[in-house]
Scaffold this motif. Structure first.
Motif, PDB file in Angstrom:
ATOM      1  N   ALA A   2      25.880  26.230  23.739  1.00  0.00           N
ATOM      2  CA  ALA A   2      24.975  27.034  22.922  1.00  0.00           C
ATOM      3  C   ALA A   2      23.633  26.324  22.789  1.00  0.00           C
ATOM      4  N   LEU A   3      22.620  27.085  22.466  1.00  0.00           N
ATOM      5  CA  LEU A   3      21.288  26.495  22.281  1.00  0.00           C
ATOM      6  C   LEU A   3      21.079  26.006  20.858  1.00  0.00           C
ATOM      7  N   SER A   4      22.011  26.313  19.970  1.00  0.00           N
ATOM      8  CA  SER A   4      21.864  25.899  18.569  1.00  0.00           C
ATOM      9  C   SER A   4      21.624  24.413  18.393  1.00  0.00           C
ATOM     10  N   PRO A   5      22.396  23.527  19.057  1.00  0.00           N
ATOM     11  CA  PRO A   5      22.133  22.098  18.834  1.00  0.00           C
ATOM     12  C   PRO A   5      20.792  21.645  19.396  1.00  0.00           C
ATOM     13  N   LEU A   6      20.339  22.287  20.448  1.00  0.00           N
ATOM     14  CA  LEU A   6      19.065  21.905  21.043  1.00  0.00           C
ATOM     15  C   LEU A   6      17.916  22.205  20.092  1.00  0.00           C
ATOM     16  N   PHE A   7      17.974  23.361  19.447  1.00  0.00           N
ATOM     17  CA  PHE A   7      16.880  23.777  18.573  1.00  0.00           C
ATOM     18  C   PHE A   7      17.165  23.519  17.097  1.00  0.00           C
ATOM     19  N   LYS A   8      18.207  22.694  16.829  1.00  0.00           N
ATOM     20  CA  LYS A   8      18.520  22.208  15.475  1.00  0.00           C
ATOM     21  C   LYS A   8      18.720  23.345  14.484  1.00  0.00           C
ATOM     22  N   HIS A   9      19.721  24.143  14.756  1.00  0.00           N
ATOM     23  CA  HIS A   9      20.102  25.214  13.839  1.00  0.00           C
ATOM     24  C   HIS A   9      21.512  24.943  13.337  1.00  0.00           C
ATOM     25  N   PRO A  10      21.675  24.010  12.403  1.00  0.00           N
ATOM     26  CA  PRO A  10      23.021  23.653  11.946  1.00  0.00           C
ATOM     27  C   PRO A  10      23.725  24.801  11.235  1.00  0.00           C
ATOM     28  N   GLU A  11      22.956  25.791  10.775  1.00  0.00           N
ATOM     29  CA  GLU A  11      23.585  26.919  10.094  1.00  0.00           C
ATOM     30  C   GLU A  11      24.361  27.806  11.066  1.00  0.00           C
ATOM     31  N   LEU A  12      24.162  27.628  12.364  1.00  0.00           N
ATOM     32  CA  LEU A  12      24.867  28.420  13.368  1.00  0.00           C
ATOM     33  C   LEU A  12      26.147  27.713  13.795  1.00  0.00           C
ATOM     34  N   VAL A  13      27.023  27.495  12.861  1.00  0.00           N
ATOM     35  CA  VAL A  13      28.273  26.798  13.108  1.00  0.00           C
ATOM     36  C   VAL A  13      29.268  27.719  13.811  1.00  0.00           C
ATOM     37  N   GLY A  14      29.029  29.007  13.810  1.00  0.00           N
ATOM     38  CA  GLY A  14      29.949  29.981  14.393  1.00  0.00           C
ATOM     39  C   GLY A  14      30.235  29.777  15.868  1.00  0.00           C
ATOM     40  N   ASP A  15      29.339  29.142  16.607  1.00  0.00           N
ATOM     41  CA  ASP A  15      29.549  28.918  18.035  1.00  0.00           C
ATOM     42  C   ASP A  15      30.737  28.004  18.307  1.00  0.00           C
ATOM     43  N   THR A  16      30.881  26.972  17.515  1.00  0.00           N
ATOM     44  CA  THR A  16      31.935  25.991  17.757  1.00  0.00           C
ATOM     45  C   THR A  16      32.914  25.856  16.601  1.00  0.00           C
ATOM     46  N   GLY A  17      32.579  26.418  15.459  1.00  0.00           N
ATOM     47  CA  GLY A  17      33.444  26.296  14.297  1.00  0.00           C
ATOM     48  C   GLY A  17      33.259  24.996  13.537  1.00  0.00           C
ATOM     49  N   ARG A  18      32.258  24.207  13.924  1.00  0.00           N
ATOM     50  CA  ARG A  18      32.002  22.939  13.236  1.00  0.00           C
ATOM     51  C   ARG A  18      30.516  22.607  13.356  1.00  0.00           C
ATOM     52  N   PRO A  19      30.007  21.749  12.487  1.00  0.00           N
ATOM     53  CA  PRO A  19      28.606  21.357  12.595  1.00  0.00           C
ATOM     54  C   PRO A  19      28.370  20.565  13.876  1.00  0.00           C
ATOM     55  N   PHE A  20      27.182  20.645  14.387  1.00  0.00           N
ATOM     56  CA  PHE A  20      26.833  19.923  15.606  1.00  0.00           C
ATOM     57  C   PHE A  20      26.532  18.468  15.290  1.00  0.00           C
ATOM     58  N   ASP A  21      26.793  17.615  16.246  1.00  0.00           N
ATOM     59  CA  ASP A  21      26.507  16.202  16.126  1.00  0.00           C
ATOM     60  C   ASP A  21      24.991  16.007  16.148  1.00  0.00           C
ATOM     61  N   GLU A  22      24.468  15.393  15.110  1.00  0.00           N
ATOM     62  CA  GLU A  22      23.021  15.229  14.972  1.00  0.00           C
ATOM     63  C   GLU A  22      22.424  14.351  16.085  1.00  0.00           C
ATOM     64  N   THR A  23      23.127  13.278  16.459  1.00  0.00           N
ATOM     65  CA  THR A  23      22.621  12.395  17.510  1.00  0.00           C
ATOM     66  C   THR A  23      22.568  13.134  18.841  1.00  0.00           C
ATOM     67  N   PHE A  24      23.597  13.910  19.140  1.00  0.00           N
ATOM     68  CA  PHE A  24      23.611  14.711  20.362  1.00  0.00           C
ATOM     69  C   PHE A  24      22.427  15.679  20.373  1.00  0.00           C
ATOM     70  N   SER A  25      22.193  16.335  19.251  1.00  0.00           N
ATOM     71  CA  SER A  25      21.077  17.282  19.151  1.00  0.00           C
ATOM     72  C   SER A  25      19.742  16.591  19.391  1.00  0.00           C
ATOM     73  N   LYS A  26      19.571  15.421  18.782  1.00  0.00           N
ATOM     74  CA  LYS A  26      18.323  14.675  18.978  1.00  0.00           C
ATOM     75  C   LYS A  26      18.155  14.256  20.439  1.00  0.00           C
ATOM     76  N   THR A  27      19.254  13.823  21.062  1.00  0.00           N
ATOM     77  CA  THR A  27      19.201  13.412  22.473  1.00  0.00           C
ATOM     78  C   THR A  27      18.811  14.590  23.351  1.00  0.00           C
ATOM     79  N   MET A  28      19.401  15.739  23.107  1.00  0.00           N
ATOM     80  CA  MET A  28      19.066  16.941  23.883  1.00  0.00           C
ATOM     81  C   MET A  28      17.587  17.296  23.729  1.00  0.00           C
ATOM     82  N   ARG A  29      17.083  17.236  22.507  1.00  0.00           N
ATOM     83  CA  ARG A  29      15.669  17.558  22.280  1.00  0.00           C
ATOM     84  C   ARG A  29      14.757  16.555  22.977  1.00  0.00           C
ATOM     85  N   LYS A  30      15.124  15.262  22.932  1.00  0.00           N
ATOM     86  CA  LYS A  30      14.318  14.231  23.608  1.00  0.00           C
ATOM     87  C   LYS A  30      14.261  14.496  25.119  1.00  0.00           C
TER      88      LYS A  30
END
Length: 99
Positions: A2-30
């Motif tokens: 999903a694109l949610s972790p890339l664009f930092k939308h933690p409220e979109l937990v419905g894709d995986t059923g759990r919050p996204f890993d913040e470090t992973f999200s930051k790495t993807m954005r970098k």
């Protein structure tokens, strides 16, 4: 993925059923920003939020390695280890696109 972790939308937990890993999200954005700036998404260890360099080499027709992004490990893997494209369903496109 999903694109949610890339664009930092933690409220979109419905894709995986759990919050996204913040470090992973930051790495993807970098990596995304690095690609936009330089044309190469590779990042050095000092740029990486987890302190690990992410080297993304050019695609090699002999090695056929692709970059795999899973939340716990961003790594290179042989294309043959992953089913990326269902060639049985898309083979007809080869005559149009020269694969």
């Amino acid at each position: 993925m999903a694109l949610s972790p890339l664009f930092k939308h933690p409220e979109l937990v419905g894709d995986t059923g759990r919050p996204f890993d913040e470090t992973f999200s930051k790495t993807m954005r970098k990596m995304f920003a690095q690609f936009a700036k330089t044309g190469n998404p590779s990042i050095s260890a000092d740029m990486s939020p987890d302190g690990k360099a992410k080297e993304w080499p050019l695609y090699d027709l002999k090695e056929k390695k692709v970059m795999v992004f899973d939340e716990f490990n961003i790594h290179l893997e042989r294309e043959s280890q992953r089913k990326i494209i269902d060639w049985d369903r898309t083979y007809f496109l080869t005559k149009y696109y020269g694969f």
